[in-house]
Design an enzyme around this catalytic site. Structure first.
Site, short mmCIF file in Angstrom:
data_model
loop_
_atom_site.label_atom_id
_atom_site.label_comp_id
_atom_site.label_asym_id
_atom_site.label_seq_id
_atom_site.Cartn_x
_atom_site.Cartn_y
_atom_site.Cartn_z
N TYR A 1 -18.67 -4.19 -43.11
CA TYR A 1 -18.01 -4.70 -44.31
C TYR A 1 -18.34 -6.19 -44.50
O TYR A 1 -18.77 -6.63 -45.58
CB TYR A 1 -16.50 -4.49 -44.18
CG TYR A 1 -15.69 -4.88 -45.40
CD1 TYR A 1 -15.57 -4.01 -46.47
CD2 TYR A 1 -15.06 -6.11 -45.46
CE1 TYR A 1 -14.82 -4.36 -47.59
CE2 TYR A 1 -14.31 -6.47 -46.57
CZ TYR A 1 -14.19 -5.59 -47.63
OH TYR A 1 -13.45 -5.95 -48.73
N SER B 1 -15.51 -10.77 -51.16
CA SER B 1 -14.29 -10.78 -50.36
C SER B 1 -14.20 -12.13 -49.65
O SER B 1 -15.22 -12.82 -49.51
CB SER B 1 -14.37 -9.67 -49.31
OG SER B 1 -13.43 -9.89 -48.27
#
Ligand code: BGC
Length: 261
Positions: free
Chosen positions: A158, A145
């Site tokens: 995350y 990401s």
């Protein structure tokens, strides 16, 4: 289209929706044999498989919770049982559980790390073990990401998991390069996927997110799948250990876009 991908066997984890679905469909169009892995989305995975078959492609839906060691072993086992080998493994499955960091329970922390980081490790480990045993010059693609680089309040687990995926990718790339196994990552930015559907349905939030994307728009899953196809193909044959950002420039310090600073 990449002609060298034709006939190759690929596993895509978390392929029942979003970026995973787009990658699975793209690979099917490349004439690959596609294992559509799912955990909770059995119905969706079956529909994707039907869709691929109707268009003349080959695909099978296989259950596995990527955070469970036995499930991942079985996923690779079923892939080989169905299609005879394994060439490419895409670790796509991931989850988000936003919360102020000091309120995150150990259970939530573990859930995110178990799926997003340990799951990627397990997928890599099982795929690499098979590739080494069968002397396959395989290819692994991990979905990271922009948050392997950009800190993200309320998403500490995350962001930590994606930072981990970055160094996991680089370490494995270095370790298995001599065996001809490539390991790369893709770092998507803000993409139109079910995980983001609620967020982007609010016009103001959507505008706020667009304002930190130099290209000015939220990406489509297919734009990430294009990158996956290139990384899977031999066109990227000399590339290993990178994270290729597909983010419309989100990682470029967009607040400097107007020439301030
Ligand atoms: C997240 C999205 C988010 C994007 C940009 C991705 O990793 O899954 O929810 O919009 O990063 O912040």
């Amino acid at each position: 289209m990449y002609s060298d991908l034709e006939g190759k066997v690929v596993v895509v984890t978390g392929a029942s929706k979003g970026i995973g679905e787009a990658i699975a469909k793209r690979f099917a169009r490349e004439q690959m044999k596609v294992v559509v892995n799912y955990r909770s989305g059995e119905k969706e995975a079956d529909l994707i498989v039907d869709d691929i078959k109707r268009s003349g492609g080959q695909a099978v839906a296989v259950y596995a919770d990527v955070s469970k060691e036995d499930d991942v072993k079985q996923l690779v086992g079923k892939t080989v049982e169905t299609y005879g080998t394994l060439d490419i493994f895409v670790n796509n499955a991931g989850i988000e559980k936003p919360s102020p960091s000091h309120e995150i329970s150990l259970e939530n922390w573990n859930q995110v790390i178990n799926v997003n980081l340990t799951g990627v490790f397990l997928g890599c480990r099982e795929a690499i073990t098979y590739m080494l045993e069968h002397e396959i010059k395989g290819n692994i693609i991990n979905l990271s990401s922009v948050h392997e680089r950009i800190p993200w309040p309320h998403f500490v687990h995350y962001a930590a998991s994606k930072g981990g995926v970055k160094l996991l990718t680089q370490t494995l790339a270095m370790e298995y390069a001599p065996k001809g196994i490539r390991v790369n990552a893709i770092g998507p930015g803000a993409i139109n996927t079910p995980i983001n559907a609620k967020k982007f349905s609010d016009p103001q939030t959507k505008k706020d997110v667009e304002s930190i994307i130099p290209m000015g728009y939220i990406g489509e899953p297919e734009e990430v799948a294009n990158v996956a196809a290139w990384l899977a193909s031999k066109e990227s044959g000399y590339v290993t250990g990178i994270t290729l950002f597909a983010d419309g420039g989100m990682t470029l310090y967009p607040s400097f876009q107007a020439g301030r600073g």
